[in-house]
Design a protein around this motif. Structure first.
Motif, PDB file in Angstrom:
ATOM      1  N   PHE A   1       0.846  -1.177   0.000  1.00 56.36           N
ATOM      2  CA  PHE A   1       0.000   0.000   0.000  1.00 56.36           C
ATOM      3  C   PHE A   1       0.891   1.240   0.000  1.00 56.36           C
ATOM      4  CE2 PHE A   1       0.904  -1.013   4.368  1.00 56.36           C
ATOM      5  CZ  PHE A   1       1.060   0.201   5.010  1.00 56.36           C
ATOM      6  N   GLU A   2       0.365   2.341  -0.482  1.00 53.50           N
ATOM      7  CA  GLU A   2       1.122   3.597  -0.534  1.00 53.50           C
ATOM      8  C   GLU A   2       1.048   4.284   0.824  1.00 53.50           C
ATOM      9  OE1 GLU A   2       3.600   6.397  -2.088  1.00 53.50           O
ATOM     10  OE2 GLU A   2       2.934   4.572  -3.106  1.00 53.50           O
ATOM     11  N   CYS A   3       2.182   4.727   1.315  1.00 53.21           N
ATOM     12  CA  CYS A   3       2.258   5.386   2.611  1.00 53.21           C
ATOM     13  C   CYS A   3       3.336   6.466   2.532  1.00 53.21           C
ATOM     14  CB  CYS A   3       2.613   4.361   3.682  1.00 53.21           C
ATOM     15  SG  CYS A   3       2.718   5.024   5.333  1.00 53.21           S
ATOM     16  N   ASN A   4       3.011   7.662   2.984  1.00 57.44           N
ATOM     17  CA  ASN A   4       3.960   8.774   2.938  1.00 57.44           C
ATOM     18  C   ASN A   4       4.039   9.474   4.281  1.00 57.44           C
ATOM     19  OD1 ASN A   4       4.548   8.772  -0.012  1.00 57.44           O
ATOM     20  ND2 ASN A   4       2.349   9.105  -0.120  1.00 57.44           N
ATOM     21  N   GLU A   5       5.135  10.168   4.501  1.00 53.36           N
ATOM     22  CA  GLU A   5       5.259  10.960   5.723  1.00 53.36           C
ATOM     23  C   GLU A   5       4.102  11.939   5.804  1.00 53.36           C
ATOM     24  OE1 GLU A   5       9.149  12.705   6.027  1.00 53.36           O
ATOM     25  OE2 GLU A   5      10.127  10.808   5.590  1.00 53.36           O
ATOM     26  N   GLY A   6       3.525  12.054   6.998  1.00 50.73           N
ATOM     27  CA  GLY A   6       2.392  12.935   7.207  1.00 50.73           C
ATOM     28  C   GLY A   6       1.048  12.215   7.149  1.00 50.73           C
ATOM     29  N   ASP A   7       1.031  11.014   6.557  1.00 52.67           N
ATOM     30  CA  ASP A   7      -0.204  10.228   6.533  1.00 52.67           C
ATOM     31  C   ASP A   7      -0.550   9.793   7.956  1.00 52.67           C
ATOM     32  OD1 ASP A   7      -0.317  10.430   3.780  1.00 52.67           O
ATOM     33  OD2 ASP A   7       0.326   8.380   3.400  1.00 52.67           O
ATOM     34  N   ILE A   8      -1.797   9.406   8.155  1.00 47.67           N
ATOM     35  CA  ILE A   8      -2.252   8.908   9.445  1.00 47.67           C
ATOM     36  C   ILE A   8      -2.548   7.422   9.315  1.00 47.67           C
ATOM     37  CG2 ILE A   8      -4.051   9.047  11.235  1.00 47.67           C
ATOM     38  CD1 ILE A   8      -2.297  11.563  11.080  1.00 47.67           C
ATOM     39  N   LEU A   9      -1.950   6.628  10.218  1.00 50.47           N
ATOM     40  CA  LEU A   9      -2.269   5.201  10.285  1.00 50.47           C
ATOM     41  C   LEU A   9      -3.346   5.014  11.338  1.00 50.47           C
ATOM     42  CD1 LEU A   9       1.187   3.382  10.232  1.00 50.47           C
ATOM     43  CD2 LEU A   9      -0.504   3.490   8.403  1.00 50.47           C
ATOM     44  N   SER A  10      -4.485   4.502  10.920  1.00 47.29           N
ATOM     45  CA  SER A  10      -5.550   4.136  11.839  1.00 47.29           C
ATOM     46  C   SER A  10      -5.380   2.645  12.107  1.00 47.29           C
ATOM     47  CB  SER A  10      -6.916   4.433  11.219  1.00 47.29           C
ATOM     48  OG  SER A  10      -7.942   4.022  12.092  1.00 47.29           O
ATOM     49  N   LEU A  11      -4.808   2.331  13.267  1.00 47.59           N
ATOM     50  CA  LEU A  11      -4.473   0.948  13.610  1.00 47.59           C
ATOM     51  C   LEU A  11      -5.607   0.359  14.431  1.00 47.59           C
ATOM     52  CD1 LEU A  11      -0.777   1.647  14.568  1.00 47.59           C
ATOM     53  CD2 LEU A  11      -1.637   0.750  12.390  1.00 47.59           C
ATOM     54  N   LYS A  12      -6.222  -0.707  13.911  1.00 49.81           N
ATOM     55  CA  LYS A  12      -7.382  -1.330  14.544  1.00 49.81           C
ATOM     56  C   LYS A  12      -7.004  -2.712  15.044  1.00 49.81           C
ATOM     57  CE  LYS A  12     -10.615   1.293  11.809  1.00 49.81           C
ATOM     58  NZ  LYS A  12     -11.921   1.317  11.191  1.00 49.81           N
ATOM     59  N   GLU A  13      -7.265  -2.942  16.322  1.00 51.29           N
ATOM     60  CA  GLU A  13      -6.919  -4.219  16.929  1.00 51.29           C
ATOM     61  C   GLU A  13      -7.776  -5.340  16.331  1.00 51.29           C
ATOM     62  OE1 GLU A  13      -5.937  -5.710  21.390  1.00 51.29           O
ATOM     63  OE2 GLU A  13      -7.847  -4.669  21.119  1.00 51.29           O
ATOM     64  N   TRP A  14      -7.111  -6.428  15.905  1.00 54.55           N
ATOM     65  CA  TRP A  14      -7.758  -7.557  15.244  1.00 54.55           C
ATOM     66  C   TRP A  14      -7.553  -8.817  16.082  1.00 54.55           C
ATOM     67  CZ3 TRP A  14     -11.006  -8.380  11.330  1.00 54.55           C
ATOM     68  CH2 TRP A  14     -11.072  -9.647  10.756  1.00 54.55           C
ATOM     69  N   ASP A  15      -8.649  -9.450  16.488  1.00 52.18           N
ATOM     70  CA  ASP A  15      -8.596 -10.675  17.273  1.00 52.18           C
ATOM     71  C   ASP A  15      -8.490 -11.864  16.326  1.00 52.18           C
ATOM     72  OD1 ASP A  15      -9.170 -12.988  18.792  1.00 52.18           O
ATOM     73  OD2 ASP A  15     -10.333 -11.793  20.212  1.00 52.18           O
ATOM     74  N   LEU A  16      -7.378 -12.573  16.394  1.00 52.84           N
ATOM     75  CA  LEU A  16      -7.133 -13.708  15.509  1.00 52.84           C
ATOM     76  C   LEU A  16      -8.090 -14.870  15.762  1.00 52.84           C
ATOM     77  CD1 LEU A  16      -3.257 -13.688  15.672  1.00 52.84           C
ATOM     78  CD2 LEU A  16      -4.645 -13.131  13.692  1.00 52.84           C
ATOM     79  N   SER A  17      -8.490 -15.073  17.000  1.00 56.77           N
ATOM     80  CA  SER A  17      -9.347 -16.219  17.312  1.00 56.77           C
ATOM     81  C   SER A  17     -10.780 -16.029  16.811  1.00 56.77           C
ATOM     82  CB  SER A  17      -9.351 -16.503  18.818  1.00 56.77           C
ATOM     83  OG  SER A  17      -9.864 -15.389  19.523  1.00 56.77           O
ATOM     84  N   THR A  18     -11.287 -14.797  16.877  1.00 62.12           N
ATOM     85  CA  THR A  18     -12.662 -14.541  16.423  1.00 62.12           C
ATOM     86  C   THR A  18     -12.705 -13.978  15.005  1.00 62.12           C
ATOM     87  OG1 THR A  18     -12.687 -12.297  17.323  1.00 62.12           O
ATOM     88  CG2 THR A  18     -13.442 -14.076  18.777  1.00 62.12           C
ATOM     89  N   LYS A  19     -11.524 -13.641  14.495  1.00 62.93           N
ATOM     90  CA  LYS A  19     -11.413 -13.032  13.162  1.00 62.93           C
ATOM     91  C   LYS A  19     -12.321 -11.804  13.027  1.00 62.93           C
ATOM     92  CE  LYS A  19      -9.698 -16.922  10.767  1.00 62.93           C
ATOM     93  NZ  LYS A  19      -9.425 -18.111  10.834  1.00 62.93           N
ATOM     94  N   SER A  20     -12.202 -10.932  14.052  1.00 60.02           N
ATOM     95  CA  SER A  20     -12.989  -9.707  14.038  1.00 60.02           C
ATOM     96  C   SER A  20     -12.246  -8.606  14.797  1.00 60.02           C
ATOM     97  CB  SER A  20     -14.359  -9.937  14.669  1.00 60.02           C
ATOM     98  OG  SER A  20     -14.216 -10.293  16.034  1.00 60.02           O
ATOM     99  N   PHE A  21     -12.671  -7.370  14.584  1.00 57.86           N
ATOM    100  CA  PHE A  21     -12.083  -6.244  15.288  1.00 57.86           C
ATOM    101  C   PHE A  21     -12.582  -6.225  16.729  1.00 57.86           C
ATOM    102  CE2 PHE A  21     -11.937  -4.732  10.845  1.00 57.86           C
ATOM    103  CZ  PHE A  21     -10.576  -4.457  10.767  1.00 57.86           C
ATOM    104  N   THR A  22     -11.729  -5.783  17.645  1.00 60.51           N
ATOM    105  CA  THR A  22     -12.100  -5.726  19.061  1.00 60.51           C
ATOM    106  C   THR A  22     -12.820  -4.423  19.402  1.00 60.51           C
ATOM    107  OG1 THR A  22     -10.038  -4.655  19.739  1.00 60.51           O
ATOM    108  CG2 THR A  22     -10.066  -7.084  19.682  1.00 60.51           C
ATOM    109  N   GLY A  23     -12.684  -3.420  18.547  1.00 60.75           N
ATOM    110  CA  GLY A  23     -13.273  -2.111  18.827  1.00 60.75           C
ATOM    111  C   GLY A  23     -12.230  -1.099  19.280  1.00 60.75           C
ATOM    112  N   ARG A  24     -11.038  -1.585  19.616  1.00 62.63           N
ATOM    113  CA  ARG A  24      -9.984  -0.642  20.020  1.00 62.63           C
ATOM    114  C   ARG A  24      -9.216  -0.201  18.782  1.00 62.63           C
ATOM    115  NH1 ARG A  24      -6.475  -2.136  25.118  1.00 62.63           N
ATOM    116  NH2 ARG A  24      -5.436  -3.511  23.645  1.00 62.63           N
ATOM    117  N   GLU A  25      -8.944   1.094  18.713  1.00 66.99           N
ATOM    118  CA  GLU A  25      -8.134   1.614  17.617  1.00 66.99           C
ATOM    119  C   GLU A  25      -7.363   2.833  18.089  1.00 66.99           C
ATOM    120  OE1 GLU A  25     -10.360   4.027  14.437  1.00 66.99           O
ATOM    121  OE2 GLU A  25     -11.867   2.621  15.186  1.00 66.99           O
TER     122      GLU A  25
END
Length: 65
Positions: free
Chosen positions: A29-53
């Motif tokens: 993916f394209e990523c440059n200085e100044g961009d914002i990474l929205s990091l979302k916690e992913w639960d491997l066992s349920t294969k879903s997001f936990t809601g924390r970001e």
């Protein structure tokens, strides 16, 4: 630009605590200085997001072959 990415719980917690200060990713993916990474916690066992970001500003991008 805001870029959303999944993060496993063990790494998400370290980012939240401030002990993990950088992220290494494949250049699929394209990523440059100044961009914002929205990091979302992913639960491997349920294969879903936990809601924390968390959002982090990209301050440096290194590229290699």
């Amino acid at each position: 630009m805001i870029i959303e990415k999944k993060v496993w719980p063990e790494y998400f917690q370290k980012i939240l605590e401030g002990t993990k200060k950088f992220e290494l990713r494949l250049a699929d993916f394209e990523c440059n200085e100044g961009d914002i990474l929205s990091l979302k916690e992913w639960d491997l066992s349920t294969k879903s997001f936990t809601g924390r970001e968390i959002e982090k500003k990209v301050t440096y991008v290194a590229k290699t072959k």
